[in-house]
Every structure is written in structure tokens, then in C-alpha cells.
Design an enzyme around this catalytic site. Structure first.
Site, PDB file in Angstrom:
ATOM      1  N   LYS A 167       6.761   0.231 -10.370  1.00 26.69           N
ATOM      2  CA  LYS A 167       7.292  -0.647  -9.556  1.00 26.69           C
ATOM      3  C   LYS A 167       8.438  -0.680  -9.488  1.00 26.69           C
ATOM      4  O   LYS A 167       8.984   0.278  -8.724  1.00 26.69           O
ATOM      5  CB  LYS A 167       7.156  -1.615  -9.185  1.00 26.69           C
ATOM      6  CG  LYS A 167       7.988  -2.809  -9.883  1.00 26.69           C
ATOM      7  CD  LYS A 167       9.525  -3.007  -9.496  1.00 26.69           C
ATOM      8  CE  LYS A 167      10.545  -3.393 -10.838  1.00 26.69           C
ATOM      9  NZ  LYS A 167      11.747  -4.169 -11.284  1.00 26.69           N
ATOM     10  N   THR A 171      11.942  -4.717  -4.589  1.00 26.15           N
ATOM     11  CA  THR A 171      12.687  -3.955  -5.123  1.00 26.15           C
ATOM     12  C   THR A 171      12.742  -2.870  -4.570  1.00 26.15           C
ATOM     13  O   THR A 171      14.132  -2.386  -4.417  1.00 26.15           O
ATOM     14  CB  THR A 171      12.096  -2.881  -7.195  1.00 26.15           C
ATOM     15  OG1 THR A 171      11.730  -4.444  -7.623  1.00 26.15           O
ATOM     16  CG2 THR A 171      13.006  -2.724  -7.328  1.00 26.15           C
TER      17      THR A 171
END
Ligand SMILES: NC(=O)c1ccc[n+]([C@@H]2O[C@H](COP(=O)([O-])OP(=O)(O)OC[C@H]3O[C@@H](n4cnc5c(N)ncnc54)[C@H](O)[C@@H]3O)[C@@H](O)[C@H]2O)c1
Length: 331
Positions: A189, A246
Site C-alpha cells: 500500500k 495512505t
């Protein structure tokens, strides 16, 4: 309980505060004397926050290792192996390792649990737990609601860490036995977050970001499955949860680095300007090698890699992705 934290940066120090809030004793080790001094003065090294008065830090690794049989690792993944090597020379009793650092070793594609197993003698490695999920240190330090996952191949170790870190005011920890899925989700990620930042830097909008998160989760799933994890884990806190926080937040250093890439700032300058760890760029390098070696389809990672290496202008990225063969979205 007593907990040693290796790495008194943004996240390690913040988790130190969580442990103290939950009634545990904490000793933080860091190579950076400035961080050690600040923590001992009850100041967070990165945030304008007063830390609990019982928090302590040291520059002496021997002292830190002797302090407890639970060691939490919160250091850049690029120094993980040498630091564990040093720890192994000092350790003399069975210890549970918790890792919160998110990345893969570039040269070997190994996960952090594999590096711990490589470096720590089996007699001293009682267990390993990855503590991961959507968590900006900037929010946890202010005790804002956060959900994490404690993942381990041994459920009793995951449950122990769940109990240590959960509280009834702002932090809830779930357990998982899919260690591979949790570790890989957390690592990949960060790479997708860099791409998301680049989209923003390029001036693309919310539609593009939503598309990127959706297609990004597919790339996370492919890597999780390839590495032997459960692809469904990618749909939980350690995959899509962490990707959303994020890939859509100015708080994320990976997103910020990507944004600068999107604005055309050279990668060397980005590294010079950022004092703190940016894991996503190294992870892009690791994933590109992994995908070439194993014929894994990771188009977002590939384009990001080409830009980082200077093989592709950032303005050429979107046309390159859009000129791929048209296909179905069926899963
Ligand atoms: N910041 C966050 O919100 C957050 C959240 C979840 C996970 N993480 C992960 O946690 C890890 C650490 O992130 P961070 O934000 O705390 O980074 P950071 O750069 O703020 O802190 C890293 C710390 O490690 C120390 N360090 C570096 N080399 C060392 C060594 N050889 N021995 C001991 N200490 C050493 C540095 O001095 C620094 O204090 C990263 O992998 C990151 O992806 C961060």
C-alpha cells in the site's frame, strides 16, 4: 508488562505512549541522540506533543534488550537486518518480536518476519507479530480512534499483542493468522500511495484517485496471493483500510513523496528534503523486480518504477497506462 521499542521516530514513540496509556512500562532505543534526549524530556521527536512522564529512552542497545522480553521494531526497513543482527548478539532469553515497519527487503523480497527469522537465533525467537493497519502517528498521538490488526501464525501471540495495545478509549486491535497477507498489504500500500500522490501532483482529480485505489487493491491482492497469503486479507484493515488512509492523505509521507514526483521534482531532491522514512519508493523497486522475475501483472507499480528511474517522464505515465489493451473488470 515491559516493552522495548526499537526506533523512537514518529510511530515508535507514538506506540510508546499507547503502551503507557495501557499501563505498561516502556523503554525506547534509538541511534539518534536528539530523539533520545527529546523523549527523555517527554517531548515527541516530531510532533508538538507532551509525552507521559514515565516514558524513557536510551542510546544503549544492550540496556534496551535487557529491559524486556517483548521487542517492538519501528525502524526503516532498510536497516532492519543489521539492527536485528546486533540485537541477536545481545539477546539471551526467548523474546516476542512485534514489527510495525512496512516494507519488503529490496534485494530478496523478504517480509520483515522472514528477516527476523533469518537474524534471530531460534532459541530466542519465541514469536513474531505484525501490528499493522490504517494508522497515522499524527492521529494516534492525539488519541484519535484507530483500528489495527495483530497478525501472527500463532494466534496466542496475536492475542497477547491485541490485549497489550487495545484500550477502551481510542485503540482497538483485531487478530489475524494471515501473517503474510497482513505484512504484504502494509508494504504494497505504501507503493500505491506514492502513485496516488503522483496523481495529485499531476493535477488529476478524485475520479482518478478512486480508480487508483480500486486498481491498486487489485495489485495488492496479486502480490498477497503470489506470496502465499489470503487474497481476502487485502479487503480488510491491513489492505484496503491502510491503502485508503495512505493514498488519500496529505499526512502520508509516501503520498507527499509521490506528489513531489508528480510535480516533476527529482527523486534525489525528494530524499534530501525528507528527513523521515519514505518506505514506498524502496517498495516500488522491490515489487518491480518481483513482478519481472515472476511475471506478475503490476502496471501501476511498473509505471511508478519507470518514473523513479528516469525512464519515463511523469507526464507520460497516464498515456502509457491508458494505452494498455482494453479489458474486462470481471474478477
Ligand atoms: N509514521 C506513521 O504514521 C507510521 C504508521 C504505521 C507504520 N509506520 C511504519 O513504521 C516504520 C517507522 O516509521 P516512522 O514514521 O516512525 O519513521 P521515522 O523516520 O519517524 O522514525 C524511524 C526511527 O528509526 C530510527 N533509526 C534509524 N536507524 C536506526 C538504527 N539503526 N537503530 C535504531 N534506530 C534507528 C531513526 O533515528 C528514527 O527515530 C516505517 O516502516 C513506517 O512505514 C509508520
Amino acid at each position: 508488562m515491559k516493552i522495548t521499542i526499537i526506533g523512537g521516530g514518529a510511530w515508535g514513540t507514538t506506540l510508546g505512549q499507547v503502551c503507557i496509556d495501557n499501563g505498561h512500562e516502556v523503554l525506547i532505543y534509538d541511534v539518534n541522540m536528539e530523539h533520545v534526549s527529546k523523549i527523555n524530556m517527554h517531548m515527541h521527536p516530531f510532533f508538538e506533543t507532551q509525552l507521559p512522564s514515565s516514558i524513557k529512552a536510551t542510546h544503549d542497545l544492550n540496556h534496551a534488550i535487557a529491559f524486556s522480553n517483548i521487542i517492538l521494531l519501528s525502524i526503516p526497513t532498510k536497516v532492519m537486518r543489521p539492527v536485528l543482527h546486533e540485537i541477536n548478539l545481545l539477546i539471551n532469553s526467548p523474546t516476542i518480536f512485534i514489527n510495525v515497519s512496512k516494507g519488503l527487503e529490496v534485494e530478496t523480497f523478504k517480509r520483515m518476519s522472514e528477516i527476523v527469522s533469518d537474524e534471530i537465533d531460534a532459541q530466542f525467537l519465541e514469536g513474531f507479530v505484525a501490528l499493522t493497519g490504517p494508522s497515522h502517528a499524527e492521529e494516534v498521538i492525539l488519541r484519535k480512534l484507530t483500528l489495527l490488526v495483530a497478525a501472527s501464525t500463532h494466534i496466542k501471540h496475536a492475542k497477547l499483542i491485541q490485549t497489550i495495545f487495545s484500550n477502551e478509549s481510542y485503540l482497538r486491535v483485531y487478530t489475524s493468522t494471515d501473517l503474510i497477507g497482513a505484512e504484504v498489504g502494509g508494504a504494497v500500500k505504501n507503493a500505491i500511495a506514492v502513485v496516488s500522490g503522483a496523481c495529485t501532483g499531476l493535477g488529476l482529480g478524485e475520479n482518478a484517485r478512486a480508480a487508483l485505489i480500486s486498481r491498486g487493491i487489485l495489485e495488492i491482492m496479486r502480490v498477497v496471493e503470489f506470496m502465499g497469503g489470503k487474497k481476502e486479507t487485502a479487503f480488510g484493515l491491513t489492505g484496503i483500510g491502510d491503502l485508503i488512509v495512505t493514498a488519500s492523505s496529505e499526512n502520508s509521507r509516501n503520498f507527499q513523496a509521490g506528489k513531489k514526483i508528480g510535480l516533476g521534482i527529482p527523486i534525489d531532491q525528494i530524499y534530501q528534503e525528507q528527513k523521515q522514512t519514505i518506505e514506498g519508493i524502496r517498495t516500488i523497486e522491490a515489487l518491480e523486480s518481483l513482478s519481472i522475475k515472476n511475471n506478475l501483472e503490476l502496471p501501476l507499480i511498473h509505471v511508478a518504477y519507470e518514473i523513479i528511474k528516469g525512464h519515463l517522464l511523469v507526464t507520460e505515465a497516464v498515456p502509457k497506462l491508458l494505452s494498455r489493451d482494453l479489458k474486462s473488470e470481471d474478477f
